[in-house]
Motif scaffolding. Sequence first.
Motif, short mmCIF file in Angstrom:
data_model
loop_
_atom_site.label_atom_id
_atom_site.label_comp_id
_atom_site.label_asym_id
_atom_site.label_seq_id
_atom_site.Cartn_x
_atom_site.Cartn_y
_atom_site.Cartn_z
N GLY A 99 0.81 -1.22 0.00
CA GLY A 99 0.00 0.00 0.00
C GLY A 99 0.83 1.25 0.00
O GLY A 99 0.34 2.34 -0.32
N TYR A 100 2.11 1.13 0.37
CA TYR A 100 3.05 2.25 0.27
C TYR A 100 3.96 2.04 -0.94
O TYR A 100 3.98 0.96 -1.55
CB TYR A 100 3.88 2.37 1.55
CG TYR A 100 3.12 3.00 2.70
CD1 TYR A 100 3.05 4.38 2.84
CD2 TYR A 100 2.45 2.21 3.63
CE1 TYR A 100 2.35 4.96 3.90
CE2 TYR A 100 1.75 2.78 4.69
CZ TYR A 100 1.71 4.16 4.81
OH TYR A 100 1.01 4.73 5.85
N THR A 101 4.73 3.07 -1.28
CA THR A 101 5.55 3.04 -2.48
C THR A 101 6.56 1.89 -2.44
O THR A 101 7.31 1.75 -1.48
CB THR A 101 6.31 4.36 -2.66
OG1 THR A 101 5.35 5.43 -2.70
CG2 THR A 101 7.10 4.36 -3.95
N ASP A 109 2.21 1.50 -5.99
CA ASP A 109 1.79 2.23 -4.79
C ASP A 109 0.28 2.13 -4.64
O ASP A 109 -0.43 1.74 -5.57
CB ASP A 109 2.22 3.71 -4.92
CG ASP A 109 2.36 4.42 -3.58
OD1 ASP A 109 1.89 3.88 -2.57
OD2 ASP A 109 2.92 5.53 -3.56
N TRP A 110 -0.21 2.44 -3.47
CA TRP A 110 -1.63 2.61 -3.14
C TRP A 110 -2.41 1.29 -3.14
O TRP A 110 -2.01 0.37 -2.45
CB TRP A 110 -2.28 3.68 -4.02
CG TRP A 110 -1.72 5.04 -3.73
CD1 TRP A 110 -0.83 5.75 -4.51
CD2 TRP A 110 -1.94 5.84 -2.57
NE1 TRP A 110 -0.52 6.95 -3.91
CE2 TRP A 110 -1.18 7.04 -2.72
CE3 TRP A 110 -2.70 5.67 -1.41
CZ2 TRP A 110 -1.17 8.04 -1.76
CZ3 TRP A 110 -2.69 6.69 -0.46
CH2 TRP A 110 -1.93 7.84 -0.64
N SER A 112 -4.46 -0.40 -6.00
CA SER A 112 -5.07 -0.98 -7.19
C SER A 112 -4.96 -2.51 -7.16
O SER A 112 -4.09 -3.08 -6.50
CB SER A 112 -4.39 -0.46 -8.46
OG SER A 112 -3.08 -0.98 -8.58
N HIS A 137 -4.00 -4.71 3.12
CA HIS A 137 -3.85 -3.44 2.41
C HIS A 137 -3.31 -2.45 3.44
O HIS A 137 -3.93 -2.21 4.47
CB HIS A 137 -5.19 -2.95 1.85
CG HIS A 137 -5.04 -1.67 1.09
ND1 HIS A 137 -5.96 -0.65 1.18
CD2 HIS A 137 -4.06 -1.25 0.24
CE1 HIS A 137 -5.54 0.36 0.41
NE2 HIS A 137 -4.41 0.01 -0.17
N ARG A 139 -2.62 0.89 3.62
CA ARG A 139 -3.19 2.21 3.95
C ARG A 139 -4.34 2.50 3.01
O ARG A 139 -4.37 2.03 1.85
CB ARG A 139 -2.15 3.30 3.84
CG ARG A 139 -1.56 3.47 2.44
CD ARG A 139 -0.73 4.72 2.33
NE ARG A 139 0.03 4.76 1.08
CZ ARG A 139 0.71 5.82 0.67
NH1 ARG A 139 0.73 6.93 1.40
NH2 ARG A 139 1.39 5.78 -0.46
N ASP A 141 -6.59 4.09 0.19
CA ASP A 141 -6.29 4.74 -1.08
C ASP A 141 -7.45 5.67 -1.42
O ASP A 141 -8.56 5.19 -1.67
CB ASP A 141 -6.11 3.69 -2.17
CG ASP A 141 -5.73 4.28 -3.52
OD1 ASP A 141 -5.90 5.50 -3.71
OD2 ASP A 141 -5.27 3.52 -4.39
N ASN A 143 -8.12 7.30 -4.04
CA ASN A 143 -8.46 7.40 -5.45
C ASN A 143 -8.93 6.10 -6.08
O ASN A 143 -9.65 6.13 -7.08
CB ASN A 143 -7.24 7.93 -6.24
CG ASN A 143 -6.84 9.32 -5.79
OD1 ASN A 143 -7.67 10.21 -5.68
ND2 ASN A 143 -5.56 9.51 -5.49
N THR A 144 -8.53 4.97 -5.53
CA THR A 144 -9.00 3.68 -6.05
C THR A 144 -10.30 3.31 -5.34
O THR A 144 -10.39 3.41 -4.12
CB THR A 144 -7.95 2.58 -5.80
OG1 THR A 144 -6.75 2.93 -6.51
CG2 THR A 144 -8.44 1.23 -6.28
N THR A 149 -10.12 -2.59 -4.31
CA THR A 149 -9.10 -3.02 -3.35
C THR A 149 -9.55 -4.26 -2.60
O THR A 149 -8.78 -5.22 -2.42
CB THR A 149 -8.79 -1.88 -2.38
OG1 THR A 149 -8.33 -0.75 -3.12
CG2 THR A 149 -7.73 -2.29 -1.38
#
Length: 334
Positions: A99-101, A109-110, A112, A137, A139, A141, A143-144, A149
């Motif tokens: 969930g992180y970079t 990242d995030w 998806s 997961h 953190r 997200d 935007n998704t 998720t």
Amino acid sequence: MVYDPRPQRYDSLPYRRAGRSGLLLPAISLGLWHNFGGVDRFESARAMVRTAFDGGITHFDLANNYGPPPGSAELTFGRLLREDLAPFRDELIISSKAGYTMWPGPYGDWGSRKYLIASCDASLKRMGLDYVDVFYHHRPDPNTPLEETMMALDQIVRSGRALYAAVSNYPAALLHRAAGLLRDLGTPFVLNQPSYSMFNRWLEPDGLLDALRDEGVGAIVFSPLAQGLLSTKYLNGIPADSRAASATGFLKAEQVTPERVAQVQALNEIAAARGQTLAQLALAWVLRHPEVTSALIGASRPEQITDAIGALGAGPISDDELARIEAILSPPPA
């Protein structure tokens, strides 16, 4: 030398149910966020993991980006599995997250579907595992769509990559939504991993404990010692070898105020009266909630793990002690 774990290892800790699931976790779990990366000494990591397992800690918590460099903590743990823990795999709960970079570009990242499934596969490869017990997961997200998720977590479980689904850093409202989606999918959802300590109590006004209870999900709380602030290390200010003295640490020097140090000193007096270390008191304090399945600790040496394993040895915190702790903590310093 072949690792021969302590025969009495299951006598040290209680095991607590994750929500309403069948999964039991030790009251203390070991996180490999720091001190297990490629820049760290392997033998130090080995000593800490052996100490943990000998003391009844069966849950080892990782993530794709733990290191440094990212991914190296999983490589270290994979080596420990091969060389020490392989005969005991069925006694272990191994978790990882995404969930992180982790890698460059829009798919590293995030939350998806592409990122989560690819990351889970990469984590399994680094550790040399067919499956992890819990996959998170890491953190929320923004935007998704949450549906995407949660469907990715569902596929990870249904494909056999993980036994249980979990989330981390989800507040109450989002936890309710996630739980509803996974329930409709028929996916076993067992844990949320929020930060929580005497000095970080955001989840209380958020209503997260109530949400966890309502949804039948357990909490495994991270940073219960407030990045080491709730230990004897800061009783007299900031030592040179501490996280607060490091420019790269999450605990900053400006957070170790005289008011905060005074609180630490007062809490340490309560701990001493109970026959505990301050760290043990801080762990017992977060574990007093029935919704909290486990407290996730980090460590830089085996002695810290041994100390944490004894956190519940002094018995429950009394109502009088809780009132005295609350008087110390409130109002918080500016």
